[in-house]
Structure formats: C-alpha cells, structure tokens
Design an enzyme around this catalytic site. Sequence first.
Site, PDB file in Angstrom:
ATOM      1  N   GLY A  53       0.807  -1.282   0.139  1.00  0.00           N
ATOM      2  CA  GLY A  53       0.021   0.077  -0.098  1.00  0.00           C
ATOM      3  C   GLY A  53       0.928   1.347  -0.064  1.00  0.00           C
ATOM      4  O   GLY A  53       2.001   1.189   0.408  1.00  0.00           O
ATOM      5  N   GLN A 106       2.904  10.097   1.779  1.00  0.00           N
ATOM      6  CA  GLN A 106       4.278   9.108   1.682  1.00  0.00           C
ATOM      7  C   GLN A 106       5.070   9.628   0.329  1.00  0.00           C
ATOM      8  O   GLN A 106       6.097   9.406   0.371  1.00  0.00           O
ATOM      9  CB  GLN A 106       4.045   7.933   1.618  1.00  0.00           C
ATOM     10  CG  GLN A 106       3.486   7.230   2.931  1.00  0.00           C
ATOM     11  CD  GLN A 106       3.135   5.735   2.822  1.00  0.00           C
ATOM     12  OE1 GLN A 106       2.246   5.202   2.322  1.00  0.00           O
ATOM     13  NE2 GLN A 106       4.270   5.091   3.536  1.00  0.00           N
ATOM     14  N   CYS A 151       5.691   0.139   7.485  1.00  0.00           N
ATOM     15  CA  CYS A 151       5.589   0.904   6.893  1.00  0.00           C
ATOM     16  C   CYS A 151       6.647   1.684   5.740  1.00  0.00           C
ATOM     17  O   CYS A 151       7.645   1.662   6.706  1.00  0.00           O
ATOM     18  CB  CYS A 151       4.926   2.161   7.758  1.00  0.00           C
ATOM     19  SG  CYS A 151       4.315   3.499   6.724  1.00  0.00           S
ATOM     20  N   LEU A 152       6.219   1.637   4.676  1.00  0.00           N
ATOM     21  CA  LEU A 152       7.498   2.193   3.851  1.00  0.00           C
ATOM     22  C   LEU A 152       8.096   3.385   4.460  1.00  0.00           C
ATOM     23  O   LEU A 152       9.354   3.740   3.958  1.00  0.00           O
ATOM     24  CB  LEU A 152       7.194   2.243   2.452  1.00  0.00           C
ATOM     25  CG  LEU A 152       6.533   0.812   1.724  1.00  0.00           C
ATOM     26  CD1 LEU A 152       6.052   1.347   0.346  1.00  0.00           C
ATOM     27  CD2 LEU A 152       7.849   0.133   1.432  1.00  0.00           C
ATOM     28  N   HIS A 168      -4.603   0.957   7.566  1.00  0.00           N
ATOM     29  CA  HIS A 168      -3.482   1.332   7.501  1.00  0.00           C
ATOM     30  C   HIS A 168      -3.090   2.714   6.559  1.00  0.00           C
ATOM     31  O   HIS A 168      -2.647   3.753   7.092  1.00  0.00           O
ATOM     32  CB  HIS A 168      -2.261   0.473   7.317  1.00  0.00           C
ATOM     33  CG  HIS A 168      -0.762   0.562   7.409  1.00  0.00           C
ATOM     34  ND1 HIS A 168      -0.015   0.570   8.409  1.00  0.00           N
ATOM     35  CD2 HIS A 168      -0.072   1.675   6.544  1.00  0.00           C
ATOM     36  CE1 HIS A 168       1.289   1.212   8.214  1.00  0.00           C
ATOM     37  NE2 HIS A 168       1.220   1.886   6.926  1.00  0.00           N
ATOM     38  N   GLU A 169      -3.349   2.626   5.234  1.00  0.00           N
ATOM     39  CA  GLU A 169      -3.428   3.626   4.276  1.00  0.00           C
ATOM     40  C   GLU A 169      -4.341   4.664   4.483  1.00  0.00           C
ATOM     41  O   GLU A 169      -3.955   5.892   4.663  1.00  0.00           O
ATOM     42  CB  GLU A 169      -3.669   2.798   3.019  1.00  0.00           C
ATOM     43  CG  GLU A 169      -2.580   1.947   2.423  1.00  0.00           C
ATOM     44  CD  GLU A 169      -1.078   2.301   2.717  1.00  0.00           C
ATOM     45  OE1 GLU A 169      -0.707   3.599   2.812  1.00  0.00           O
ATOM     46  OE2 GLU A 169      -0.182   1.527   3.158  1.00  0.00           O
ATOM     47  N   HIS A 224      -2.916   7.221   7.036  1.00  0.00           N
ATOM     48  CA  HIS A 224      -1.984   8.047   6.219  1.00  0.00           C
ATOM     49  C   HIS A 224      -2.565   9.213   5.944  1.00  0.00           C
ATOM     50  O   HIS A 224      -1.876  10.487   6.138  1.00  0.00           O
ATOM     51  CB  HIS A 224      -1.217   7.416   5.215  1.00  0.00           C
ATOM     52  CG  HIS A 224      -0.028   6.621   5.418  1.00  0.00           C
ATOM     53  ND1 HIS A 224       1.021   7.169   6.103  1.00  0.00           N
ATOM     54  CD2 HIS A 224       0.198   5.477   5.344  1.00  0.00           C
ATOM     55  CE1 HIS A 224       1.948   6.218   6.391  1.00  0.00           C
ATOM     56  NE2 HIS A 224       1.378   5.095   5.964  1.00  0.00           N
TER      57      HIS A 224
END
Length: 196
Positions: free
Chosen positions: A45, A50, A105-106, A147-148, A151
């Site tokens: 994702g 991000q 998480c990236l 999760h996304e 963000h």
Amino acid sequence: MILPIVAYGDPVLRKEAETITKVYPKLNELIQDMYETMYAASGVGLAAPQIGLPIRLFLVDATPFSEDDDLTPEEQQQLKGFKRTFINAQILEEDGDEWAFSEGCLSIPDIREDVFRKPKIKIQYQDEDFITHTESFDGLIARVIQHEYDHIEGILFTDKLSSLKKRLIKGKLANISKGKISVDYRMRFPAQKKKR
Ligand code: NI
C-alpha cells in the site's frame, strides 16, 4: 517514475489530507508513478502523503500477501490481484473484535510491530474515474486499507502502540528521521532538506 518515499519525521505525514477533484493536475500520471514507487519498494500500500502530497489518495495491491502459506486457498485467491485505487475515501463503519497484526510502513523502515484493529470495515471512495463506491472489506485487505487510510488522516501505525513500545522504538524513529538508516528504495529524509 519512481518517487522518493518520505520518511518518518516529515510534517507532511502529520497533515489531514485534502479532498481532490477530477481536475487535479496530472492525476493519472501521479497514480501510475505511485504504483511504480510502491512496487519498487515491495509495498502492499502507498498513500499520497508518503510521496509528499497531502491529498486523499492511496493505493493497495495485496497480491504479496497471497503467498502466505498460513492462509486458506480461498483467502489466497481473494488477496491475489486485489489492486485498488482509493480517492477521497471515508471509512463509514468499523466492526468486530480487534485483532493484532504485525504492521510495517515504507516511511518507517525496519520497524514492525503488532497493531490492533477491528476486522471489518465499510468504506466509501472514488476510483480513478471518480465513480463512487461503497464496499465492505475484512481480514488482511481491511487491514491494509485501514493502515493507508490512517496516512490520509495524518496517523502512523506507531501512534497506535503502547507507551512502553513507543519508548522502546523512540531512538530508532529518531534515526529514521535523521536518515541514519540503510534502505533499498529511494527515500527523502526530513533532515536532508535542511542540509546546504
Ligand atoms: Ni504506511
């Protein structure tokens, strides 16, 4: 084009993201670049903040999860090829007993922690063509979406940890924001912006 992923500590990750319309400049190109960026970093994702844009846009491709041998063939089938773009999403309902799953998480490399979330969600969103959908999801797909979605609300999974866990990872988070970490994908660290 692969875009640099913004690291923990950048204020853009803390903004409540803005709604967008069809006329948002070069939206199709942006969505393509975001998929390319997500795949290059082996993510499931990616949310617009991000890559530095505080807009309500995120993408999900749950395919890598389908290779998990602990899942039933039905579950694997459901995850495989689950690729979706969410624009202007609003979670309408979350339901069920919270369950733990180890999230990463990236923007926060090398940290994985159990996060508790409800298993079922109902979400309204627009797709790439700005067609509105209302859908329900559960299990791992719901998990990635939650999760996304966080963000675009300026929330990170580390916010949801116990105060003990937060203390334990504090140093690691500080290092990430200073760029003191090695990552095998392109990142942009908040400290680098101040360098001359
Ligand atoms: Ni994330």
